[in-house]
Scaffold this active site. Structure first.
Site, short mmCIF file in Angstrom:
data_model
loop_
_atom_site.label_atom_id
_atom_site.label_comp_id
_atom_site.label_asym_id
_atom_site.label_seq_id
_atom_site.Cartn_x
_atom_site.Cartn_y
_atom_site.Cartn_z
N THR A 106 86.39 63.31 58.09
CA THR A 106 87.68 64.20 57.87
C THR A 106 87.39 64.98 56.62
O THR A 106 88.18 65.79 56.34
CB THR A 106 88.97 63.45 57.78
OG1 THR A 106 89.01 62.62 57.05
CG2 THR A 106 88.86 62.77 59.32
N TYR B 18 96.95 53.15 62.28
CA TYR B 18 96.80 53.52 60.90
C TYR B 18 97.73 52.51 59.98
O TYR B 18 97.37 51.87 59.05
CB TYR B 18 97.19 54.89 60.53
CG TYR B 18 97.43 55.43 59.16
CD1 TYR B 18 96.21 55.65 58.58
CD2 TYR B 18 98.66 55.74 58.65
CE1 TYR B 18 96.16 56.15 57.21
CE2 TYR B 18 98.72 56.31 57.27
CZ TYR B 18 97.40 56.47 56.79
OH TYR B 18 97.46 56.99 55.17
#
Length: 326
Positions: free
Chosen positions: A38, A148
């Site tokens: 990312t 997450y």
């Protein structure tokens, strides 16, 4: 800090790149590490010409080896936006668990102090506002956001275990919504999503009635708080963020005024487990670090908007969509 050697994981990401800048400015030698899943090398390309900077393209979920001494490790490797962690849930869990384990082991081997980046998402959809560090949270471990939230909660647990069992020098920062240059325009977070829609002349999409709240901290303020926490003696988790709370609807209206557009705010169904409130209690940061945010949202948004507006047209026009806001 002059001459200290610092490993920063996630160095090509939004926060990691700003931290790399700060530690080089403080006279450190910085080892950046990122697998670029990312992150973006453009965020740190200005550092490659410096003798004080070196870079490893590596996934910290695999064994981590860094030759030479290390004084500090800052673990910021992790997908942080809903678009990312919904696309790569297994990798998100692995970097928070296996990656953190590897880096704690490296810190122990090197005799280095390690700071791990946790998040306000450990509080889940809170029943307490603002959220103090003593609040244990309200998290759905098997919901879409669980990959997450629980990765970060495990990260905190194993970090504290290394501190108590091995005597490792550890620090834990709980980061609330942060913004500034180098954010990805279409990463699913509410601020870049709103600005991207405004730049494309689209309606601004909010979820539910927009009564959810967020508290936005400018990146320079956050980096200062992290720097002070690293050098402090405080080992328990600490909130670092801006307590200036605003509803999503009010924030959308603010973005419309900032961009000088006439878009409308439109509503879509509220997603699963979306936090209704997000505001840090920064009492500890004020008292123990002498830290509080200095950059107003109005000032920070102007800088951030100019950054996004300067991006290539194809990046502005590229759209990704998620049913979550952060």
């Amino acid at each position: 800090m002059q001459g200290k050697r610092v490993l920063i994981t996630g160095a090509a990401g939004f926060l990691g790149s700003h931290l790399s800048d700060r530690f080089i400015k403080e006279g450190c030698r910085v080892v950046g590490m990122d697998n670029l899943i990312t992150g973006d090398l453009r965020n740190i390309e200005h550092l490659f010409k410096l003798e004080q900077f070196e870079f490893y393209n590596h996934d910290v979920s695999k064994f981590v080896h860094v030759p030479g001494e290390l004084d500090y490790i800052l673990h910021f490797a992790s997908p942080a936006s809903p678009i990312d962690y919904l696309k790569i849930p297994i990798q998100t869990l692995k970097v928070g668990s296996l990656g953190t384990h590897n880096l704690l082991g490296l810190a122990r081997a090197k005799g280095a102090r390690i700071l791990v980046a946790s998040t306000s998402e450990v509080y889940g959809d809170p029943s307490v506002n603002p959220q103090p560090e003593e609040y244990w949270g309200n998290v759905n471990p098997v919901g879409p956001r669980g990959v997450y939230d629980e990765a970060k909660r495990f990260q905190e647990a194993i970090t504290m275990a290394y501190h108590t069992f091995h005597g490792l020098e550890t620090r834990i920062v709980r980061i609330f919504n942060t913004y500034g240059p180098r954010m990805r325009l279409n990463d699913g977070r509410v601020l870049p999503a709103f600005i991207g829609q405004a730049l494309r002349g689209e309606p601004l999409t909010m979820f539910g009635d927009g009564s959810q709240t967020r508290s936005f901290c400018y990146v320079d303020d956050l980096v200062e708080g992290i720097y002070r926490l690293l050098l402090s003696d405080y080992v328990q988790p600490m909130n670092v963020g801006n307590p200036d709370e605003i509803t999503i609807r009010e924030f959308g209206e603010e973005i419309i005024r900032l961009t000088g557009t006439d878009q409308q705010l439109i509503s879509k169904p509220l997603p699963t487990d979306d936090p209704k409130q997000r505001r840090p209690d920064i009492t500890k940061a004020k008292a123990l670090l002498g830290w509080q945010p200095k950059v107003s949202r109005q000032e920070g948004l102007k800088i951030t908007y100019e950054y996004f507006r300067s991006l290539p047209e194809h990046e502005i026009q590229h759209k990704e969509f998620t049913q979550f806001i952060k």
